[in-house]
Design a protein around this motif. Sequence first.
Motif, PDB file in Angstrom:
ATOM      1  N   SER A  75       0.819  -1.216   0.000  1.00 27.37           N
ATOM      2  CA  SER A  75       0.000   0.000   0.000  1.00 27.37           C
ATOM      3  C   SER A  75       0.854   1.267   0.000  1.00 27.37           C
ATOM      4  O   SER A  75       0.313   2.372  -0.065  1.00 27.37           O
ATOM      5  CB  SER A  75      -0.918   0.017   1.227  1.00 27.37           C
ATOM      6  OG  SER A  75      -0.148  -0.045   2.424  1.00 27.37           O
ATOM      7  N   HIS A  76       2.147   1.115   0.070  1.00 21.57           N
ATOM      8  CA  HIS A  76       3.063   2.259   0.218  1.00 21.57           C
ATOM      9  C   HIS A  76       4.320   1.955  -0.598  1.00 21.57           C
ATOM     10  O   HIS A  76       4.920   0.887  -0.446  1.00 21.57           O
ATOM     11  CB  HIS A  76       3.416   2.433   1.708  1.00 21.57           C
ATOM     12  CG  HIS A  76       4.419   3.495   1.995  1.00 21.57           C
ATOM     13  ND1 HIS A  76       5.361   3.364   2.998  1.00 21.57           N
ATOM     14  CD2 HIS A  76       4.645   4.708   1.429  1.00 21.57           C
ATOM     15  CE1 HIS A  76       6.111   4.449   3.044  1.00 21.57           C
ATOM     16  NE2 HIS A  76       5.703   5.281   2.096  1.00 21.57           N
ATOM     17  N   PHE A  77       4.703   2.904  -1.471  1.00 19.37           N
ATOM     18  CA  PHE A  77       5.784   2.652  -2.424  1.00 19.37           C
ATOM     19  C   PHE A  77       6.832   3.769  -2.327  1.00 19.37           C
ATOM     20  O   PHE A  77       6.493   4.951  -2.418  1.00 19.37           O
ATOM     21  CB  PHE A  77       5.228   2.586  -3.846  1.00 19.37           C
ATOM     22  CG  PHE A  77       4.115   1.580  -3.993  1.00 19.37           C
ATOM     23  CD1 PHE A  77       4.397   0.277  -4.385  1.00 19.37           C
ATOM     24  CD2 PHE A  77       2.796   1.925  -3.713  1.00 19.37           C
ATOM     25  CE1 PHE A  77       3.378  -0.658  -4.500  1.00 19.37           C
ATOM     26  CE2 PHE A  77       1.773   1.004  -3.831  1.00 19.37           C
ATOM     27  CZ  PHE A  77       2.063  -0.300  -4.219  1.00 19.37           C
ATOM     28  N   GLU A  99      10.741   9.944 -10.789  1.00 19.44           N
ATOM     29  CA  GLU A  99       9.846   9.587 -11.886  1.00 19.44           C
ATOM     30  C   GLU A  99       9.088   8.293 -11.579  1.00 19.44           C
ATOM     31  O   GLU A  99       7.891   8.171 -11.872  1.00 19.44           O
ATOM     32  CB  GLU A  99      10.644   9.461 -13.183  1.00 19.44           C
ATOM     33  CG  GLU A  99       9.908   8.863 -14.360  1.00 19.44           C
ATOM     34  CD  GLU A  99       8.688   9.649 -14.823  1.00 19.44           C
ATOM     35  OE1 GLU A  99       7.975   9.159 -15.714  1.00 19.44           O
ATOM     36  OE2 GLU A  99       8.424  10.750 -14.279  1.00 19.44           O
ATOM     37  N   ALA A 100       9.764   7.314 -10.981  1.00 22.06           N
ATOM     38  CA  ALA A 100       9.100   6.054 -10.633  1.00 22.06           C
ATOM     39  C   ALA A 100       7.966   6.296  -9.641  1.00 22.06           C
ATOM     40  O   ALA A 100       6.870   5.731  -9.772  1.00 22.06           O
ATOM     41  CB  ALA A 100      10.121   5.077 -10.047  1.00 22.06           C
ATOM     42  N   ALA A 101       8.208   7.140  -8.651  1.00 24.62           N
ATOM     43  CA  ALA A 101       7.166   7.438  -7.667  1.00 24.62           C
ATOM     44  C   ALA A 101       6.006   8.188  -8.312  1.00 24.62           C
ATOM     45  O   ALA A 101       4.836   7.962  -7.972  1.00 24.62           O
ATOM     46  CB  ALA A 101       7.758   8.257  -6.517  1.00 24.62           C
ATOM     47  N   ALA A 148      -2.466  -0.116 -10.477  1.00 30.12           N
ATOM     48  CA  ALA A 148      -3.679   0.505 -11.007  1.00 30.12           C
ATOM     49  C   ALA A 148      -4.736  -0.547 -11.316  1.00 30.12           C
ATOM     50  O   ALA A 148      -5.920  -0.391 -10.952  1.00 30.12           O
ATOM     51  CB  ALA A 148      -3.344   1.303 -12.267  1.00 30.12           C
ATOM     52  N   GLU A 149      -4.343  -1.611 -11.968  1.00 23.21           N
ATOM     53  CA  GLU A 149      -5.297  -2.658 -12.339  1.00 23.21           C
ATOM     54  C   GLU A 149      -5.867  -3.350 -11.104  1.00 23.21           C
ATOM     55  O   GLU A 149      -7.056  -3.682 -11.062  1.00 23.21           O
ATOM     56  CB  GLU A 149      -4.619  -3.657 -13.273  1.00 23.21           C
ATOM     57  CG  GLU A 149      -4.302  -3.046 -14.652  1.00 23.21           C
ATOM     58  CD  GLU A 149      -3.496  -3.971 -15.550  1.00 23.21           C
ATOM     59  OE1 GLU A 149      -2.912  -4.944 -15.019  1.00 23.21           O
ATOM     60  OE2 GLU A 149      -3.453  -3.714 -16.770  1.00 23.21           O
ATOM     61  N   GLN A 153      -3.061   6.231  -8.287  1.00 20.57           N
ATOM     62  CA  GLN A 153      -3.571   7.049  -7.179  1.00 20.57           C
ATOM     63  C   GLN A 153      -3.127   6.484  -5.827  1.00 20.57           C
ATOM     64  O   GLN A 153      -3.888   6.492  -4.848  1.00 20.57           O
ATOM     65  CB  GLN A 153      -5.099   7.143  -7.246  1.00 20.57           C
ATOM     66  CG  GLN A 153      -5.622   7.743  -8.542  1.00 20.57           C
ATOM     67  CD  GLN A 153      -7.127   7.638  -8.676  1.00 20.57           C
ATOM     68  OE1 GLN A 153      -7.834   7.524  -7.683  1.00 20.57           O
ATOM     69  NE2 GLN A 153      -7.627   7.664  -9.900  1.00 20.57           N
ATOM     70  N   ALA A 154      -1.890   6.016  -5.786  1.00 21.54           N
ATOM     71  CA  ALA A 154      -1.388   5.348  -4.582  1.00 21.54           C
ATOM     72  C   ALA A 154      -0.329   6.200  -3.892  1.00 21.54           C
ATOM     73  O   ALA A 154       0.250   7.120  -4.475  1.00 21.54           O
ATOM     74  CB  ALA A 154      -0.824   3.975  -4.937  1.00 21.54           C
ATOM     75  N   TRP A 155      -0.061   5.863  -2.653  1.00 22.30           N
ATOM     76  CA  TRP A 155       0.894   6.582  -1.802  1.00 22.30           C
ATOM     77  C   TRP A 155       2.309   6.211  -2.245  1.00 22.30           C
ATOM     78  O   TRP A 155       2.714   5.057  -2.136  1.00 22.30           O
ATOM     79  CB  TRP A 155       0.638   6.196  -0.354  1.00 22.30           C
ATOM     80  CG  TRP A 155       1.577   6.802   0.649  1.00 22.30           C
ATOM     81  CD1 TRP A 155       2.369   7.904   0.506  1.00 22.30           C
ATOM     82  CD2 TRP A 155       1.799   6.324   1.982  1.00 22.30           C
ATOM     83  NE1 TRP A 155       3.063   8.148   1.659  1.00 22.30           N
ATOM     84  CE2 TRP A 155       2.733   7.188   2.579  1.00 22.30           C
ATOM     85  CE3 TRP A 155       1.301   5.252   2.722  1.00 22.30           C
ATOM     86  CZ2 TRP A 155       3.191   7.015   3.890  1.00 22.30           C
ATOM     87  CZ3 TRP A 155       1.746   5.076   4.016  1.00 22.30           C
ATOM     88  CH2 TRP A 155       2.681   5.952   4.593  1.00 22.30           C
TER      89      TRP A 155
END
Length: 292
Positions: free
Chosen positions: A178-180, A194-196, A272-273, A204-206
Amino acid sequence: MTLTAREIDSQPRIWREALTHVERATALLARPGERVLVIGCGTSAFVAESFAALRESAGLGITDAAYASEPRVWRGYDSVIALTRSGTTTEVLEALSAVPAGVRTIAVTGVADSPVVAGADDVLLLDFADEQSVVQTRFPTTFLLLARAAFGEDVSALPAEAEAVLARPLPIDVSLLSHFVYLGSGWTYGLAQEAALKIREAAQAWSESYPLLDYRHGPLAVAGPGSLVWTIGRSDDTLVEQIEAVGAQVVTGSHDPLIELAQAQRLAVAVAELRGLNPDTPRHLTRSIVLG
């Protein structure tokens, strides 16, 4: 397969084509001794940071990167390089128009008949790397691959390596995350940013990004189970131990940094998927920011 995923997978082919343009790129990007400013917005700003670090490391001269939307004190540059995939980004066009007379301007774009081409002295046209997706993937990696080749680095093996890596499943179970967090050092810090951004745009993730060794100076406090921390480029064994001690999953880059970025792009699509989102239509975004 989404359009974004297909464009990610096309990168080995696009990179091979890019390597046929090295002579042109060298003439525009690698003039020894020039003081250069590189500008862009969003993805292009992060690519500008990576480009600046690569050019200085190659011994070609002082190279600064800046957000086109953040005017800065002029430092007597010889050239300004404007990065804009669409060639229509308002802030880039405005920044380019404010460059003092006599300073050479170079546009790097994917669209031949765009306004930035009309406003620049020289153009590095990467129309073969342009994309339909709002989310940029192959255009930034292609430019950096070409820049590295122009600066004298042998990157000829990367298309084949990328082909092999992209043909394999991602080695990460995104359902547990849930966190990247992406970490980079030197020129790969721009790639980490750029990856983040890909995670935020597509899923739409953290997500967060930091210089590698600065991560322990505060941001580590929010890591834990459910966190993925991915180092692009060099790693640090002590830092890895500290991250694993809080329960986070760590991935240390084992491929060329541009291939690691392509993997990060794939991860963004997978997240995303999983969330039922289409990465081809990110929320609140369009392919180019054109202000009225």
